[in-house]
Write an enzyme that holds these catalytic residues in place. Structure first.
Site, PDB file in Angstrom:
ATOM      1  N   ASN A 163       0.853  -1.174   0.000  1.00 40.19           N
ATOM      2  CA  ASN A 163       0.000   0.000   0.000  1.00 40.19           C
ATOM      3  C   ASN A 163       0.898   1.236   0.000  1.00 40.19           C
ATOM      4  O   ASN A 163       2.123   1.118  -0.066  1.00 40.19           O
ATOM      5  CB  ASN A 163      -0.948  -0.006   1.210  1.00 40.19           C
ATOM      6  CG  ASN A 163      -0.189  -0.107   2.537  1.00 40.19           C
ATOM      7  OD1 ASN A 163       0.974   0.278   2.630  1.00 40.19           O
ATOM      8  ND2 ASN A 163      -0.843  -0.625   3.558  1.00 40.19           N
ATOM      9  N   ASP A 179     -11.864  -3.444   0.330  1.00 46.83           N
ATOM     10  CA  ASP A 179     -10.821  -2.850   1.165  1.00 46.83           C
ATOM     11  C   ASP A 179     -10.209  -1.631   0.485  1.00 46.83           C
ATOM     12  O   ASP A 179      -9.890  -0.636   1.145  1.00 46.83           O
ATOM     13  CB  ASP A 179      -9.745  -3.894   1.466  1.00 46.83           C
ATOM     14  CG  ASP A 179      -8.661  -3.359   2.387  1.00 46.83           C
ATOM     15  OD1 ASP A 179      -8.912  -3.264   3.601  1.00 46.83           O
ATOM     16  OD2 ASP A 179      -7.573  -3.023   1.877  1.00 46.83           O
TER      17      ASP A 179
END
Length: 345
Positions: free
Chosen positions: A7, A214
């Site tokens: 991420n 998500d």
């Protein structure tokens, strides 16, 4: 885990881990049904191959972050079988092969239903597992009945869960919206379910859906906080409808509650199937994600308070506060259990 799994903060993306968890559950549950049914069948005509479909995920905890360069190890085990559904426990460890250390990062409970490969939509019976004791089996049935009741209640529809019409109304608003309000951070994603998203029964894998959810939840949390955010937990997820290949998936997330150090994001997936020029949209999946905000030094930051304005937003905020208290109680209970286990060992 490689750079493609990261991420923006450099850790492994929570959606990547959710996808791995679902894949592990899918493998062990599909293998159990097919292997055991092969032994129980008296002829090839009697044997019917199946693929397990994800119908529910219990609360998933992100205990610790996983870092790029670590080796992800997953252990999936079937812990209960009912007639048409089975419970799978999955735990995730991160191994640092350079230093020879290993730590648990995630644990989750999933429920699968086996469907026929030959006759799509046909649910098959599940071979029973062996239990160590009658008490263990009784505890499994207790968990089964609990999740069945939760699915029934959520299937009836929440009085505060936002509807398709409400979301479409918010999407049509202009950008002159108050900062830190619900519409300000709301985010959406449209995804066409392709071949690579699906299992060999031509339905979208649950892990693919959770990864998309998500991602949308993370974008929503980032828009509200304007800082680095990471997934802390995912509450129970119900898969109300299987999503067939070729469907258009509408994934929408919006903030529902904030505490001092966490933000809850409500996410749902509507699927749109198109036949002969007509389309029909159905609610397929619904869940709540919790995120925390981090500084550049990985310190937990305060979350800006969510400004709720409408009656529905106020009701959802109150329900979020109740879920927040339940999470705190569950964490406290879990810590005590780990401490007791450590003192006994």
């Amino acid at each position: 885990m490689g750079p493609q799994d990261a991420n923006i903060s450099g850790n492994v993306h929570g959606g990547v881990i959710l996808k791995m968890i679902e894949q592990a559950g899918l493998i062990v549950s599909t293998r159990h049904c097919n292997v055991m049914r092969t032994h129980e069948s008296t002829s090839e005509d009697e044997f019917e191959q199946c693929v397990a479909g994800l119908v529910r995920v219990e609360k998933t905890d992100f205990v610790q972050p996983m870092y790029i360069g670590e080796v992800a190890q997953l252990h999936a085990e079937i812990t209960h079988t009912a007639y048409h559904s089975m419970e799978v426990q999955v735990r995730v460890w991160a191994e640092d092969v350079m230093h020879g250390t290993k730590r648990m990062t995630n644990e989750a409970t999933l429920w699968y239903v086996p469907t026929s490969v030959k006759t799509l939509g046909k649910v098959l019976p599940i071979p029973k597992i062996s239990y160590l004791s009658a008490e263990e089996e009784a505890a499994g049935w207790e968990r089964y009945n609990k999740q069945k009741e939760a699915r029934r209640r959520q299937g009836l529809g929440s009085t505060v869960s936002f509807t398709m019409a409400e979301v479409e109304h918010l999407m049509d608003q202009d950008n002159c919206i108050t900062e830190h309000s619900v519409p300000y951070a709301q985010s959406s994603l449209i995804h066409l379910a392709g071949v690579t998203d699906c299992n060999f029964a031509s339905y979208v894998n649950g892990g693919v859906t959770m990864k998309l959810m998500d991602e949308v939840a993370g974008i929503t949390a980032f828009k509200h906080c304007k800082t680095t955010v990471v997934t802390a937990s995912m509450d129970a997820v119900n898969f109300h409808q299987p999503i067939p290949r070729g469907s258009v998936m509408h994934v929408v997330g919006r903030p529902s509650f904030t505490s001092k150090h966490s933000i809850e994001i409500e996410v749902f997936v509507d699927m749109e199937t198109m036949f002969k020029g007509h389309s029909k949209k159905q609610r397929a999946v619904h869940a709540f994600f919790t995120f925390v905000s981090l500084s550049n030094n990985k310190e937990v930051l305060d979350i800006p308070h969510l400004k709720v304005q409408t009656e529905g937003e106020i009701s959802r905020f109150k329900e979020g506060a109740a879920r927040y208290e339940l999470r705190k109680q569950a964490r406290s209970k879990g810590k005590k259990q780990h401490q007791n286990a450590a003192s006994c060992s």
